[in-house]
Scaffold this motif. Structure first.
Motif, mmCIF file in Angstrom:
data_model
loop_
_atom_site.group_PDB
_atom_site.id
_atom_site.type_symbol
_atom_site.label_atom_id
_atom_site.label_comp_id
_atom_site.label_asym_id
_atom_site.label_seq_id
_atom_site.Cartn_x
_atom_site.Cartn_y
_atom_site.Cartn_z
ATOM 1 N N GLU B 117 0.551 -1.206 0.129
ATOM 2 C CA GLU B 117 -0.285 0.301 -0.178
ATOM 3 C C GLU B 117 0.927 1.097 0.649
ATOM 4 O O GLU B 117 0.635 2.607 -0.657
ATOM 5 C CB GLU B 117 -1.258 0.545 1.315
ATOM 6 N N ALA B 118 2.238 1.457 0.976
ATOM 7 C CA ALA B 118 2.605 2.249 0.896
ATOM 8 C C ALA B 118 3.353 2.201 -0.414
ATOM 9 O O ALA B 118 3.381 3.894 -0.978
ATOM 10 C CB ALA B 118 4.315 1.906 1.703
ATOM 11 N N ALA B 119 3.466 1.815 -1.140
ATOM 12 C CA ALA B 119 4.489 1.116 -2.430
ATOM 13 C C ALA B 119 3.636 1.919 -3.391
ATOM 14 O O ALA B 119 3.737 3.196 -4.611
ATOM 15 C CB ALA B 119 4.800 0.323 -3.331
ATOM 16 N N LYS B 120 2.011 1.550 -3.622
ATOM 17 C CA LYS B 120 1.382 2.232 -4.725
ATOM 18 C C LYS B 120 0.792 3.766 -4.266
ATOM 19 O O LYS B 120 0.539 4.167 -4.974
ATOM 20 C CB LYS B 120 -0.225 1.200 -3.874
ATOM 21 N N VAL B 121 0.864 4.383 -3.510
ATOM 22 C CA VAL B 121 0.196 5.740 -2.508
ATOM 23 C C VAL B 121 1.766 6.492 -3.419
ATOM 24 O O VAL B 121 1.596 7.596 -3.551
ATOM 25 C CB VAL B 121 -0.390 6.110 -1.284
ATOM 26 N N LEU B 122 2.803 5.665 -3.218
ATOM 27 C CA LEU B 122 3.990 6.252 -3.843
ATOM 28 C C LEU B 122 4.080 6.470 -5.420
ATOM 29 O O LEU B 122 5.263 7.434 -5.647
ATOM 30 C CB LEU B 122 5.020 6.028 -3.280
ATOM 31 N N GLY B 123 2.905 5.834 -5.516
ATOM 32 C CA GLY B 123 2.656 6.039 -7.421
ATOM 33 C C GLY B 123 3.954 4.804 -7.799
ATOM 34 O O GLY B 123 3.970 4.751 -8.849
ATOM 35 N N MET B 124 4.349 3.439 -7.281
ATOM 36 C CA MET B 124 5.240 2.876 -7.787
ATOM 37 C C MET B 124 4.613 1.790 -7.909
ATOM 38 O O MET B 124 3.027 1.718 -7.598
ATOM 39 C CB MET B 124 6.053 1.467 -6.876
ATOM 40 N N ASN B 125 4.491 1.218 -9.484
ATOM 41 C CA ASN B 125 3.641 0.177 -9.981
ATOM 42 C C ASN B 125 4.588 -0.879 -9.852
ATOM 43 O O ASN B 125 4.657 -1.465 -9.373
ATOM 44 C CB ASN B 125 4.239 0.061 -11.964
ATOM 45 N N TYR B 126 3.549 -2.311 -10.125
ATOM 46 C CA TYR B 126 3.993 -3.301 -9.758
ATOM 47 C C TYR B 126 5.106 -3.921 -9.981
ATOM 48 O O TYR B 126 6.301 -4.413 -8.808
ATOM 49 C CB TYR B 126 2.975 -4.744 -10.620
ATOM 50 N N ARG B 127 6.046 -3.893 -10.797
ATOM 51 C CA ARG B 127 7.275 -3.790 -11.171
ATOM 52 C C ARG B 127 8.227 -3.752 -9.824
ATOM 53 O O ARG B 127 9.113 -3.886 -9.185
ATOM 54 C CB ARG B 127 7.343 -4.032 -12.614
ATOM 55 N N GLN B 128 7.969 -2.159 -10.106
ATOM 56 C CA GLN B 128 9.080 -1.822 -9.172
ATOM 57 C C GLN B 128 8.576 -1.471 -7.921
ATOM 58 O O GLN B 128 9.554 -1.785 -6.860
ATOM 59 C CB GLN B 128 8.768 -0.033 -9.147
ATOM 60 N N THR B 129 7.522 -1.820 -6.975
ATOM 61 C CA THR B 129 6.867 -2.130 -5.474
ATOM 62 C C THR B 129 8.058 -4.152 -5.975
ATOM 63 O O THR B 129 8.234 -4.090 -4.852
ATOM 64 C CB THR B 129 5.171 -2.730 -6.027
ATOM 65 N N MET B 130 7.822 -4.715 -6.449
ATOM 66 C CA MET B 130 8.612 -5.690 -6.640
ATOM 67 C C MET B 130 9.729 -6.646 -6.381
ATOM 68 O O MET B 130 10.233 -6.293 -5.350
ATOM 69 C CB MET B 130 7.444 -6.863 -7.540
ATOM 70 N N SER B 131 10.728 -4.860 -7.256
ATOM 71 C CA SER B 131 11.539 -5.325 -7.517
ATOM 72 C C SER B 131 12.406 -4.828 -6.568
ATOM 73 O O SER B 131 13.861 -4.372 -6.099
ATOM 74 C CB SER B 131 12.436 -4.940 -9.109
ATOM 75 N N ARG B 132 11.971 -3.649 -6.302
ATOM 76 C CA ARG B 132 12.192 -2.809 -4.842
ATOM 77 C C ARG B 132 12.047 -2.778 -3.624
ATOM 78 O O ARG B 132 13.191 -1.757 -2.201
ATOM 79 C CB ARG B 132 12.337 -0.957 -5.750
ATOM 80 N N ILE B 133 10.855 -3.401 -3.386
ATOM 81 C CA ILE B 133 10.524 -2.882 -1.618
ATOM 82 C C ILE B 133 10.101 -4.412 -1.690
ATOM 83 O O ILE B 133 10.492 -4.738 -0.605
ATOM 84 C CB ILE B 133 9.226 -2.431 -1.884
ATOM 85 N N ILE B 134 9.524 -5.243 -2.181
ATOM 86 C CA ILE B 134 8.935 -7.138 -1.950
ATOM 87 C C ILE B 134 9.938 -7.089 -1.362
ATOM 88 O O ILE B 134 10.508 -7.908 -0.957
ATOM 89 C CB ILE B 134 8.112 -7.150 -2.291
ATOM 90 N N ILE B 135 11.144 -7.808 -2.932
ATOM 91 C CA ILE B 135 12.103 -9.259 -2.796
ATOM 92 C C ILE B 135 12.826 -8.658 -1.744
ATOM 93 O O ILE B 135 13.732 -9.079 -1.443
ATOM 94 C CB ILE B 135 12.109 -9.562 -4.401
ATOM 95 N N PRO B 136 13.223 -7.553 -1.975
ATOM 96 C CA PRO B 136 14.196 -7.245 -1.375
ATOM 97 C C PRO B 136 14.164 -7.281 -0.164
ATOM 98 O O PRO B 136 15.132 -7.781 1.235
ATOM 99 C CB PRO B 136 14.567 -5.434 -1.726
#
Lengths: 240, 214
Positions: B117-136
């Motif tokens: 949710e935090a990534a989404k409200v900052l405007g990040m798309n699925y790929r950015q969210t997974m590769s930069r926030i979730i997977i790390p």
């Protein structure tokens, strides 16, 4: 700035928003109060697309959410009850992440901007700390700065102090108060009645998925017309 | 005696080249397969989820040795003949990919919804969210389980001796038979222990590195 018309939202059988309409002008600070389960958070989350509304019209700065949701949502920033900072990134990393990745601005510029925001929320000395090393109040101030780093026109606060220890509430409210004075448009779901009264231009009182009162704070806190609001305030104030 | 140990060690070291190659190929491709499988499993596409569940069920529920026999002795019956090394590499990649699919899926699912949710409200798309926030964030959580698999792979690699690949263990066995001496087995054991220890150390360093933020 925001125009909502006849918004309905259900989770399965449960109707959470039952025909919500309101308008918010540029620079207004709005507090949303009401008993738990009245739909306050769902309303806020619907505005920024974390919940999909079932029907109704929603315009953010004249942009229809139905037609171009993503563009509309980009005008807004949001602060959560549970902070939701990125634990694997430093405070600085949290602040520059979206500006770098989403807006594609240069790292040096993003860092400069982030440093200014950290100064504003009084956390310049914490830029290299990880979220786990911060207190709740500090985390929430970082979260506010992180949202501001995307330069939103509208800030949404979803119970920003509800998970904080009482002695840490003040520092977060002070930051939000400062923002109100800068005339950023804000919607704040809160249980802090004193704060709602001091800071807001208007207060929405919600109950059973509807805004049953939309008025200036004095009217609600000094001279509430409806019995439901009176009861709610008596209960809340006796708790504090 | 000393000369014999040096000689046999050299011979076994040659065999371990195959072991290293197999290890490297398996590690790289099974991790890639595991990431893809995990993303597929959380994709909420029912058909893809079913296929992947079947895949992990079969490959985690049958012996690796059976899978190896299947690839090397079984597939030729169907007209697909693989050389020993490709057969071994394929089996190991697919087998370890199944384990990594489940490990990575568990790791990804353990990340709090609030992060999305935090990534989404900052405007990040699925790929950015997974590769930069979730997977790390997932990496830190899956390190212990991945470390186990990494050590298992060292030992499992010895299974390839049964399809005639000249790996570390096979080299040792050949030397034992040829020289009628137990020393090659001891040397082989020492080699395996050294490799395992290196892997344990690498993972411990990684865990230390990732422990800074929690």
């Amino acid at each position: 700035m925001i125009k909502a018309k006849d918004i309905y939202k259900s989770f399965g059988e449960l109707e959470v928003l039952s025909g919500i309409s309101f308008e918010v002008e540029q620079g207004e600070a709005i507090s949303i109060i009401g008993p738990s389960g009245s739909g306050k958070s769902t309303l806020l989350r619907s505005l920024i697309g974390l919940e999909e509304i079932n029907s109704g019209e929603l315009y953010i700065e004249g942009i229809s959410v139905r037609e171009s949701g993503k563009k509309a949502y980009q005008k807004m920033g949001m602060v959560f009850q549970g902070f939701n900072l990125f634990p694997h990134k430093t405070v600085m990393g949290n602040l520059i992440e979206a500006p770098l990745v989403v807006k594609g601005i240069k790292k040096s510029a993003a860092k400069e901007n982030a440093a200014a925001l950290l100064k504003k929320v009084g956390l310049s000395d914490k830029k290299d700390s990880y979220p786990a090393q911060l207190s709740g109040g500090q985390k929430q101030r970082v979260a506010i700065a992180r949202a501001l780093a995307m330069e939103p026109d509208i800030m949404l606060f979803d119970e920003p102090t509800s998970s904080l220890d009482p002695e840490l509430v003040g520092e977060v409210l002070t930051v939000i108060r400062d923002l109100a004075e800068e005339n950023i448009t804000m919607l704040i779901v809160t249980h802090e009645m004193g704060f709602a009264r001091d800071v807001s231009d208007r207060v929405f009182f919600m109950d059973h998925g509807q805004i049953i009162s939309d008025t200036v704070p004095e009217k609600i806190f000094v001279n509430p017309e409806s019995e439901r609001i009176q009861n709610f305030l008596t209960k809340i104030l006796s708790q504090n | 005696m000393f000369d014999y140990i040096i000689n046999v060690s050299g011979y076994i070291l040659e065999g371990s080249l195959i072991t290293f190659q197999l290890y490297l190929v398996t590690a790289i491709f099974s991790v890639i397969l595991g990431i893809a499988g995990a993303l597929g499993k959380i994709s909420k596409i029912p058909l893809l989820e079913s296929i992947l569940s079947f895949y992990t069920w079969v490959f985690r529920g049958t012996p690796l040795l059976l899978q190896l026999f299947f690839a090397y002795y079984g597939l030729p019956v169907l007209g697909i003949t693989l050389q020993p090394f490709p057969a071994a590499a394929l089996t190991f990649i697919v087998n370890y990919g199944a384990y990594f699919t489940e490990i990575f899926r568990g790791g990804i699912e353990s990340i709090n919804e609030g992060q999305y949710e935090a990534a989404k409200v900052l405007g990040m798309n699925y790929r950015q969210t997974m590769s930069r926030i979730i997977i790390p964030q997932t990496v830190k959580r899956i390190l212990p389980a991945t470390s186990n698999e990494a050590i298992n792979l060292v030992k499992d690699s010895a299974l390839v001796a049964v399809i005639g690949l000249g790996d570390l263990l096979r080299a040792a066995k050949v030397a034992v038979t040829r020289d009628f001496s137990i020393i090659p087995f001891i040397i082989a054991a020492v080699f395996y222990l050294i490799i395992s220890s290196v892997i344990v150390t690498v993972f411990r360093k990684l865990e230390e590195k990732y422990s800074v933020y929690e």
